[in-house]
Design a protein around this motif. Structure first.
Motif, PDB file in Angstrom:
ATOM      1  N   GLN A 110       0.343  -1.259  -0.156  1.00  0.00           N
ATOM      2  CA  GLN A 110      -0.092   0.115   0.026  1.00  0.00           C
ATOM      3  C   GLN A 110       0.836   1.648  -0.284  1.00  0.00           C
ATOM      4  OE1 GLN A 110      -3.439   0.359   2.927  1.00  0.00           O
ATOM      5  NE2 GLN A 110      -3.342   2.065   2.538  1.00  0.00           N
TER       6      GLN A 110
ATOM      7  N   ASN B 208       0.003   5.213   1.072  1.00  0.00           N
ATOM      8  CA  ASN B 208      -0.246   6.673   1.496  1.00  0.00           C
ATOM      9  C   ASN B 208      -0.854   6.946   1.302  1.00  0.00           C
ATOM     10  OD1 ASN B 208      -0.910   3.973   3.294  1.00  0.00           O
ATOM     11  ND2 ASN B 208       1.138   4.333   4.148  1.00  0.00           N
ATOM     12  N   LEU B 209       0.159   7.327   0.527  1.00  0.00           N
ATOM     13  CA  LEU B 209      -0.327   9.444   0.391  1.00  0.00           C
ATOM     14  C   LEU B 209       0.921   9.621  -1.342  1.00  0.00           C
ATOM     15  CD1 LEU B 209      -1.485  11.619   1.890  1.00  0.00           C
ATOM     16  CD2 LEU B 209       0.463  12.375   2.648  1.00  0.00           C
TER      17      LEU B 209
ATOM     18  N   ILE C 174      -6.714   3.680  -5.048  1.00  0.00           N
ATOM     19  CA  ILE C 174      -7.686   2.376  -4.516  1.00  0.00           C
ATOM     20  C   ILE C 174      -9.120   3.930  -3.962  1.00  0.00           C
ATOM     21  CG2 ILE C 174      -8.824   1.749  -1.804  1.00  0.00           C
ATOM     22  CD1 ILE C 174      -7.677  -0.403  -3.795  1.00  0.00           C
ATOM     23  N   GLY C 175      -8.421   5.410  -4.108  1.00  0.00           N
ATOM     24  CA  GLY C 175      -9.255   6.289  -3.800  1.00  0.00           C
ATOM     25  C   GLY C 175      -8.367   7.726  -3.599  1.00  0.00           C
ATOM     26  N   THR C 176      -8.685   8.539  -3.661  1.00  0.00           N
ATOM     27  CA  THR C 176      -8.956  10.068  -3.937  1.00  0.00           C
ATOM     28  C   THR C 176      -8.718  10.690  -2.489  1.00  0.00           C
ATOM     29  OG1 THR C 176      -7.946   9.589  -5.775  1.00  0.00           O
ATOM     30  CG2 THR C 176      -7.880  12.103  -5.039  1.00  0.00           C
ATOM     31  N   LEU C 177      -7.700  11.437  -1.971  1.00  0.00           N
ATOM     32  CA  LEU C 177      -7.760  11.749  -0.841  1.00  0.00           C
ATOM     33  C   LEU C 177      -8.376  13.498  -0.564  1.00  0.00           C
ATOM     34  CD1 LEU C 177      -5.174   9.489   1.469  1.00  0.00           C
ATOM     35  CD2 LEU C 177      -8.311   9.755   1.551  1.00  0.00           C
TER      36      LEU C 177
ATOM     37  N   VAL D 236      -4.564   7.224  -2.363  1.00  0.00           N
ATOM     38  CA  VAL D 236      -4.215   5.900  -2.029  1.00  0.00           C
ATOM     39  C   VAL D 236      -3.904   5.183  -2.742  1.00  0.00           C
ATOM     40  CG1 VAL D 236      -4.924   3.694  -0.212  1.00  0.00           C
ATOM     41  CG2 VAL D 236      -5.254   5.966   0.744  1.00  0.00           C
TER      42      VAL D 236
ATOM     43  N   TYR E 177      -2.522   0.457  -3.631  1.00  0.00           N
ATOM     44  CA  TYR E 177      -2.652  -0.708  -3.238  1.00  0.00           C
ATOM     45  C   TYR E 177      -2.412  -2.166  -4.324  1.00  0.00           C
ATOM     46  CZ  TYR E 177      -4.515  -4.001   0.258  1.00  0.00           C
ATOM     47  OH  TYR E 177      -4.404  -5.459   1.195  1.00  0.00           O
TER      48      TYR E 177
END
Lengths: 146, 146
Positions: free
Chosen positions: B98, B100-101, B121-124, B140, B142
């Motif tokens: 993974q 993370n950022l 997986i997604g966007t923060l 993120v 993965y």
């Protein structure tokens, strides 16, 4: 209050065999702040921590963890602590809140965080080793606070 | 090699003002393992670390960070280190990797990790405080390794 939750290995990634000293470290010492919720008799019925989720250039996003005492569940306490933590986060200067590993089978938590404006940013396949269910998915949840 | 990357504050969340001691801690001491890539003259041209991304029940997912020396870029070194880290991860018992950022403006990294089978997986939103661009999104990413 914390021990049965960690021992169960169903919601937090900490080892089910964690010692009291290690648990104190992760819940009280490592975070930026830790709060307790008390009932009308001043008995502790819940707790949460708040901390930066990343170093410097990601430190404006906080991470929180919440635990409600078993006998005090289903009374809206997690919801109250979630509200409190967001207000606290803003007052500490955080701009967003991130939950890194919301176990997919923890449906009441997922529902509650959604109700409080958190979005499932994405789902990490098999990222949590659940004590009973084995490798299961977990969500990254996130909310901009300002 | 690491210093200009951290100082730039464009790809890693570590403080641009990080000291050599702190950098040594995060890149060499804290991870489970750290590797270097050398050229034909045995000069170090790249490095990556590998570590569990979460405690016990999430410790089967690893996290890696990679840095290529400025003069050695665009020669496929990040790609080689990514491959190496995945093989290393499997041999260390990790089941997934993974990031993370992953800073959204770091397009070459996003493209490369995708090419290597990592999914966004997604966007923060606004999760990274870029030194030049201010608050920007980060992904993120993965990959299941087995």
């Amino acid at each position: 209050m914390i021990e049965p939750v960690f021992r169960a290995g169903e919601t937090y990634a900490f080892s089910p065999d964690i010692t009291a000293e290690e648990a104190y470290k992760v819940w009280i010492e490592a975070p930026a702040a830790t709060f307790v919720a008390v009932d009308s008799n001043q008995a502790i019925v819940g707790t949460y921590y708040i901390k930066p989720n990343q170093p410097a250039l990601g430190a404006h996003v906080c991470n929180c963890g919440y635990i409600v005492a078993k006998h005090a569940r289903n009374q809206g306490l997690a919801s109250l602590m979630c509200d409190h933590s967001q207000i606290q986060a803003v007052s500490m200067g955080f701009l967003a809140m991130q939950y890194n590993l919301v176990v997919s089978t923890n449906e009441s938590a997922v529902r509650l965080w959604k109700k409080h404006g958190f979005e499932i940013i994405g789902t990490l396949p098999k990222s949590f080793r659940h004590s009973r269910l084995g490798l299961i998915d977990a969500h990254v949840m996130y909310k901009l606070l300002t």
